[in-house]
Design a protein around this motif. Structure first.
Motif, short mmCIF file in Angstrom:
data_model
loop_
_atom_site.label_atom_id
_atom_site.label_comp_id
_atom_site.label_asym_id
_atom_site.label_seq_id
_atom_site.Cartn_x
_atom_site.Cartn_y
_atom_site.Cartn_z
N THR A 10 0.80 -0.87 0.12
CA THR A 10 -0.33 0.08 -0.28
C THR A 10 1.27 0.84 0.01
O THR A 10 0.77 2.46 -0.43
N TYR A 11 2.05 0.75 0.86
CA TYR A 11 2.93 2.41 1.16
C TYR A 11 3.32 3.24 -0.45
O TYR A 11 3.77 3.76 -0.93
N VAL A 12 4.03 1.61 -0.79
CA VAL A 12 4.81 1.32 -2.49
C VAL A 12 3.78 1.77 -3.41
O VAL A 12 4.66 3.29 -4.42
N ARG A 13 2.56 2.51 -3.33
CA ARG A 13 1.68 2.64 -4.54
C ARG A 13 1.36 4.06 -3.55
O ARG A 13 1.56 4.92 -5.03
N ASN A 14 0.93 4.26 -2.90
CA ASN A 14 0.50 5.54 -2.05
C ASN A 14 2.37 6.36 -2.98
O ASN A 14 2.11 7.00 -3.13
N HIS A 15 2.76 6.11 -2.54
CA HIS A 15 3.89 6.82 -2.21
C HIS A 15 4.60 7.32 -4.41
O HIS A 15 5.02 8.30 -4.52
N GLY A 280 7.94 13.05 5.97
CA GLY A 280 8.58 13.12 7.51
C GLY A 280 7.63 14.11 9.21
O GLY A 280 7.85 13.67 9.41
N LEU A 281 7.21 14.58 7.96
CA LEU A 281 6.26 15.32 8.84
C LEU A 281 4.79 14.67 8.85
O LEU A 281 4.26 13.80 8.87
N GLU A 282 4.22 14.94 9.93
CA GLU A 282 3.29 14.73 10.96
C GLU A 282 2.25 15.78 9.92
O GLU A 282 2.24 17.20 10.49
N PRO A 283 1.07 15.48 9.16
CA PRO A 283 0.31 15.87 8.25
C PRO A 283 -0.91 17.13 8.69
O PRO A 283 -1.86 17.87 8.81
N GLN A 299 0.54 10.31 14.31
CA GLN A 299 0.95 10.01 12.93
C GLN A 299 1.66 10.92 11.38
O GLN A 299 1.32 11.85 11.27
N THR A 300 2.69 10.35 10.41
CA THR A 300 3.32 11.25 9.93
C THR A 300 2.53 10.64 8.53
O THR A 300 1.85 9.79 8.48
N VAL A 301 3.39 11.93 7.21
CA VAL A 301 2.23 11.23 5.99
C VAL A 301 3.32 9.98 5.72
O VAL A 301 1.78 9.30 4.74
N GLY A 302 3.98 9.49 6.36
CA GLY A 302 4.74 8.25 5.41
C GLY A 302 3.22 7.25 6.56
O GLY A 302 3.18 6.09 5.30
N ASP A 303 2.72 7.39 7.21
CA ASP A 303 2.13 6.32 7.40
C ASP A 303 0.62 6.37 7.16
O ASP A 303 0.23 5.72 7.49
N VAL A 304 0.11 7.54 6.88
CA VAL A 304 -0.76 7.63 6.30
C VAL A 304 -1.03 6.59 4.71
O VAL A 304 -1.22 6.28 5.13
N ARG A 317 -3.59 16.64 -1.32
CA ARG A 317 -4.43 17.50 0.18
C ARG A 317 -2.84 16.84 0.71
O ARG A 317 -3.06 18.28 1.68
N LEU A 318 -2.09 16.29 0.98
CA LEU A 318 -1.61 15.36 1.82
C LEU A 318 -0.47 16.82 1.67
O LEU A 318 0.83 17.25 1.90
N TYR A 319 0.17 17.31 -0.12
CA TYR A 319 0.99 18.56 -0.12
C TYR A 319 0.81 19.96 0.50
O TYR A 319 1.35 20.48 1.10
#
Length: 455
Positions: A10-15, A280-283, A299-304, A317-319
């Motif tokens: 999931t992370y690889v896809r979202n990243h 690495g930021l907390e969104p 949570q960080t953006v990476g966690d999301v 929106r994460l940006y």
């Protein structure tokens, strides 16, 4: 509960989707013909001339009422309703050249009214669109029986502090207020009392994006200084308001998400560098595809990104939760200029266009600034705040650097109309003034509605 392998996939896809937002900027312009385009976002306070105070969002005569009335003038589409509140809409303005310029209207946390125009290849079209919006604001206010106008300053000059200003009743602003109030001393000031002029620029491939981004960051101390339009901070008068106050306020919001992105001046700066920093930021908050906003806690953006497959709108929106001096999001967004009158805002956009959109001018500006580091940028900010035109910036006298950059920008503008627009600010800079110095009694309160419209 998803297993580690599922989370990783999931992370690889979202990243990859997050990265693709920046890769989507690898073009010149949005018209399919190779033209580079510019956008302007101009934030201002709605000012009540009779009460000598800025206007809040709610209640009779509030910004919400004004916003509802404004929609009719622009064929308002895509109304943005959040938590039951109208907070924006989209429309178009046809300018004298026949071009139809996109217009987005939104409301900030402290009821600041923001008008975003473009993108367009022509700064003159952007200026016309903003001026058309301003006329309709004055008409709408008049039809509502209000003596309102738009006040362009970096910090609200009518308040003694941020608690004088009520937050727009959106969940996201309540969450941001609670979180950021713990990270920096001026978070409430930044959210409720500040207004900016933001300019967006296109880029070519990733290498061009990196070069343009680095130059934009290197120029930030100068653009902060040259667009300084703050006369009051928490009730102070102009004599006791430091230079570049608005940028000082934003530096004290959250050091992790503001200022200069680490690695900007590393020779290996890439889209991946920016995205890794972002992850690495907390969104603070997350708004899903249905428009529901929830807190993300620690949570960080990476966690999301590991939580589930995200939609395109959720990814974009994460940006928004990254607040550096210069932001990447499929284009370069220069965020640190104060709010200024429309002709100054357009002049600032023309200044940047002349530097960034001519290969010769871009190369000359890079050579003039030279190789800099993150610490060099911070030292330049400090020097300009302390010494103004007499500061030394990157080993050169600030006045000399500005003079040369103006010459470079003018050479990069092929359109005589854009050079004339640039002169709105250049004539100030030539006599060692910035917008705050040019303040006159005619600015606040500005012309009446009838005077403004020439009737």
């Amino acid at each position: 509960m998803p297993d580690a392998e599922t989370n990783h996939d999931t992370y690889v896809r979202n990243h990859g989707e997050l990265l693709s937002v920046l890769m989507g900027g690898e073009r010149f312009g949005t018209h399919g013909d190779g033209r580079r385009t510019v956008g302007i976002r101009l934030e201002r306070f709605v000012y009540n001339r009779r009460a000598h105070h800025t206007v809040g969002y709610e209640g009779e005569g509030g910004v919400r009422e004004l916003l509802e009335h404004l929609r009719q003038f622009f064929g308002g589409q895509g109304a943005q309703v959040v938590d039951g509140c109208l907070v924006g809409f989209s429309g178009r303005v046809q300018v004298s050249s026949g071009e139809r310029v996109d217009l987005d209207v939104s409301v900030g946390a402290g009821a600041q009214l923001a008008c975003s125009v473009g993108p367009s290849a022509h700064v003159a079209s952007l200026l016309e669109a903003i001026e058309a919006f301003d006329r309709e604001v004055h008409v709408a206010a008049g039809e509502l029986g209000r003596d309102y106008t738009l006040l362009a300053e970096g910090y609200n000059p009518t308040v003694s502090g941020p608690l004088d200003v009520s937050l727009v009743p959106e969940t996201r602003y309540a969450l941001m207020n609670a979180f950021l109030s713990q990270t920096g001393r001026y978070a409430r000031d930044a959210m409720r009392c500040s207004c900016a002029t933001e300019v967006t620029l296109d880029y070519g491939d990733e290498a061009d994006a990196a070069d343009s981004y680095r130059l934009a960051v290197a120029l930030t101390p100068l653009t902060m200084f040259l667009t300084d339009n703050t006369r009051s901070f928490r009730g102070s008068d102009a004599r006791h308001t430091p230079r570049m106050t608005r940028s000082l306020v934003w530096e004290e919001v959250d050091p992790k998400r503001c200022g200069v992105v680490p690695g900007t001046f590393d020779g290996r700066f890439t889209f991946e560098t920016y995205v890794s920093w972002l992850e690495g930021l907390e969104p603070i908050l997350f708004t899903d595809s249905l428009g529901t906003t929830t807190s993300t806690g620690s949570q960080t953006v990476g966690d999301v990104l590991r939580s589930r497959a995200l939609s395109g709108s959720e990814i974009v929106r994460l940006y928004d939760m990254a607040l550096p001096d210069v932001r990447l999001r499929g284009y370069i967004e220069l965020r640190q200029a104060d709010s200024m009158r429309p002709r100054y805002a357009a002049a600032y956009a023309a200044f940047l266009k002349g530097i960034f959109y001519s290969d010769e001018s871009f190369s000359a500006a890079r050579e003039l600034v030279g190789r800099v580091s993150e610490s060099d940028v911070e030292r330049a900010k400090t020097a300009l705040r302390l010494s103004g035109w007499n500061a030394s910036v990157y080993g050169r006298p600030a006045a000399d650097l500005v003079e040369k950059l103006l010459r470079i920008s003018r050479a990069g503008l092929s359109d005589p109309k854009e050079r004339r627009i640039l002169d709105e600010l250049a004539t100030l800079w030539d006599v060692r003034m910035v917008p705050a110095d040019a303040f006159t009694a005619a600015d606040v309160p500005p012309l009446s509605i009838r005077e403004y419209l020439g009737i």
